[in-house]
Write an enzyme that holds these catalytic residues in place. Sequence first.
Site, short mmCIF file in Angstrom:
data_model
loop_
_atom_site.label_atom_id
_atom_site.label_comp_id
_atom_site.label_asym_id
_atom_site.label_seq_id
_atom_site.Cartn_x
_atom_site.Cartn_y
_atom_site.Cartn_z
N LEU A 1 -21.64 0.53 -3.18
CA LEU A 1 -22.91 0.36 -2.46
C LEU A 1 -23.43 1.66 -1.83
CD1 LEU A 1 -22.50 -3.20 -0.88
CD2 LEU A 1 -24.39 -2.44 -2.34
N THR A 2 -22.68 2.76 -1.96
CA THR A 2 -23.25 4.05 -1.55
C THR A 2 -24.28 4.49 -2.58
OG1 THR A 2 -21.63 5.33 -2.81
CG2 THR A 2 -21.06 4.81 -0.52
N GLY A 3 -24.17 3.93 -3.80
CA GLY A 3 -25.07 4.33 -4.90
C GLY A 3 -24.53 5.52 -5.68
N LYS A 4 -23.35 6.01 -5.31
CA LYS A 4 -22.89 7.27 -5.92
C LYS A 4 -22.45 7.14 -7.37
CE LYS A 4 -18.18 7.28 -3.97
NZ LYS A 4 -17.29 8.04 -3.09
N GLY B 1 -17.09 1.46 -2.44
CA GLY B 1 -17.86 2.70 -2.63
C GLY B 1 -19.11 2.49 -3.46
N TYR C 1 0.83 -1.21 0.00
CA TYR C 1 0.00 0.00 0.00
C TYR C 1 0.85 1.25 0.00
CZ TYR C 1 -3.96 -3.04 1.30
OH TYR C 1 -4.93 -3.99 1.35
N1 LIG Z 1 -6.67 -8.20 1.17
C1 LIG Z 1 -6.98 -7.56 0.08
O1 LIG Z 1 -6.69 -8.01 -1.05
C2 LIG Z 1 -7.70 -6.25 0.17
C3 LIG Z 1 -8.31 -5.69 -0.95
C4 LIG Z 1 -8.99 -4.49 -0.80
C5 LIG Z 1 -9.03 -3.86 0.44
N2 LIG Z 1 -8.39 -4.41 1.52
C6 LIG Z 1 -8.41 -3.76 2.86
O2 LIG Z 1 -9.71 -3.34 3.15
C7 LIG Z 1 -9.75 -1.93 3.35
C8 LIG Z 1 -11.07 -1.39 2.91
O3 LIG Z 1 -11.27 -1.66 1.52
P1 LIG Z 1 -12.15 -0.67 0.66
O4 LIG Z 1 -11.57 0.69 0.78
O5 LIG Z 1 -12.32 -1.25 -0.70
O6 LIG Z 1 -13.52 -0.73 1.51
P2 LIG Z 1 -14.95 -0.10 1.34
O7 LIG Z 1 -15.36 0.35 2.70
O8 LIG Z 1 -15.84 -1.02 0.62
O9 LIG Z 1 -14.75 1.17 0.37
C9 LIG Z 1 -14.18 2.33 0.87
C10 LIG Z 1 -14.22 3.43 -0.18
O10 LIG Z 1 -15.56 3.66 -0.64
C11 LIG Z 1 -15.84 5.05 -0.69
N3 LIG Z 1 -16.83 5.31 0.39
C12 LIG Z 1 -16.94 4.63 1.56
N4 LIG Z 1 -17.94 5.11 2.31
C13 LIG Z 1 -18.48 6.13 1.62
C14 LIG Z 1 -19.55 7.01 1.89
N5 LIG Z 1 -20.25 6.94 3.02
N6 LIG Z 1 -19.87 7.92 0.94
C15 LIG Z 1 -19.16 7.99 -0.21
N7 LIG Z 1 -18.12 7.17 -0.52
C16 LIG Z 1 -17.78 6.26 0.38
C17 LIG Z 1 -14.51 5.76 -0.44
O11 LIG Z 1 -13.78 5.84 -1.65
P3 LIG Z 1 -13.85 7.11 -2.65
O12 LIG Z 1 -13.95 8.35 -1.82
O13 LIG Z 1 -12.62 6.99 -3.46
O14 LIG Z 1 -15.09 6.88 -3.45
C18 LIG Z 1 -13.77 4.75 0.42
O15 LIG Z 1 -12.37 4.86 0.38
C19 LIG Z 1 -8.51 -1.41 2.62
O16 LIG Z 1 -8.06 -0.16 3.06
C20 LIG Z 1 -7.53 -2.50 2.94
O17 LIG Z 1 -7.03 -2.33 4.26
C21 LIG Z 1 -7.75 -5.60 1.40
#
Ligand SMILES: NC(=O)c1ccc[n+]([C@@H]2O[C@H](COP(=O)([O-])OP(=O)(O)OC[C@H]3O[C@@H](n4cnc5c(N)ncnc54)[C@H](OP(=O)(O)O)[C@@H]3O)[C@@H](O)[C@H]2O)c1
Length: 346
Positions: free
Chosen positions: A241-244, A239, A53
């Site tokens: 599933l926020t629908g954005k 992101g 990362y």
């Molecule tokens: N092991 C693996 O292969 C793997 C893979 C992926 C992730 N991970 C881990 O899991 C963590 C979380 O993954 P993820 O970031 O994909 O999780 P997520 O919670 O599904 O997505 C987070 C992203 O969605 C958007 N978002 C979230 N809530 C929101 C809201 N209320 N309103 C608007 N946009 C919103 C933001 O991105 P934007 O602002 O850019 O839209 C945010 O960075 C990572 O940081 C990492 O530690 C691991």
Amino acid sequence: MDYRRLGRSDISVSSLCLGTMTWGVQNTREEAFEQMDHALAHGINFFDTAEMYPIKQSADTYGRTEEIIGDWLEARKCREKVVVATKIVGPGSAFPYIRGGETHHTPEHLHAAVDASLRRLKTDHIDLYQLHWPDRATNTFGKLAFEPNPEERMTPLEETLAGLEELVQAGKVRAVGVSNENPWGVMRFQALAEAGLGPRMASIQNPYSLLNRSFETRLAEVAIREDCGLLAYAPVAAGALTGKYLDGHKPPGARMTLWPENRRYFGEQGQAATRAYVDLARRYDLDPAQMAVAFVASRPFVTSAIIGATDMVQLRNNMAATDLTLSDELLADLEKLHARHTYPCP
Ligand SMILES: NC(=O)c1ccc[n+]([C@@H]2O[C@H](COP(=O)([O-])OP(=O)(O)OC[C@H]3O[C@@H](n4cnc5c(N)ncnc54)[C@H](OP(=O)(O)O)[C@@H]3O)[C@@H](O)[C@H]2O)c1
């Protein structure tokens, strides 16, 4: 916030874990500090990172997220209050800049990767050390079918486990886990551990959300019977599933606007399912992201849901999912949608 035991270890983690992979590209160091301060002050004691990362990964930014966390741990003097999880990359051609480009889960690579992570994290131990993806040809990251690869150079699991055991014995790692794994890998590792060849896997970090419930078909039983709970990544489907992004919206600065090549959640079926879940949340007067996180964190095989945020509004909003209890009526409606939109984004 509730707290759960990590596998059979003596580590207790919050039901929400703070994802970190945006820190260093989408988020600045100062923004990351603000997220960590807020999360810790409001009950999150568990941070997940990785040597590769931030995303989108590059030679220039490799290790930067761990460095930011290390700076924060040092500045706040709170190492013992946080459960720090990180990961070693698996094999792949995308990382010519990591350990000469031939990355494997051999004892030699494990030692080199852990020592480098410890330096960046400015700590003498990692609480949970995870294998980011398997060191073998298998179907992960949205691949549906398993295609054997006669050319693969797989590190025997016994060797990997022996390397992990050395790290545990040296006090550098407290518990170990897998990520992007399948039932075969988890069960083989646990059987080898029971035969005395190394530590048991304490967790499985795989994708899991309303758009991708494939973990339930095989691994949920493994997680419960083997005391090896799911650390669910992408609970808001990155992101989606926020629908954005519905109706072709491209919010400025958002992950899928920046890197549209990532299509996992944007196929026709994914979009139809997203619309159905977002509409359902609105019918219940719920925030779609909160509903998505609350669903994941409340499944019995989940140890922690790893949430990500790029600003404080998102972080506060999604953390509030811990105050949300999904009613039986809503859960039944979610099941109906799942039956109609089964595994749209595996
Ligand atoms: N092991 C693996 O292969 C793997 C893979 C992926 C992730 N991970 C881990 O899991 C963590 C979380 O993954 P993820 O970031 O994909 O999780 P997520 O919670 O599904 O997505 C987070 C992203 O969605 C958007 N978002 C979230 N809530 C929101 C809201 N209320 N309103 C608007 N946009 C919103 C933001 O991105 P934007 O602002 O850019 O839209 C945010 O960075 C990572 O940081 C990492 O530690 C691991």
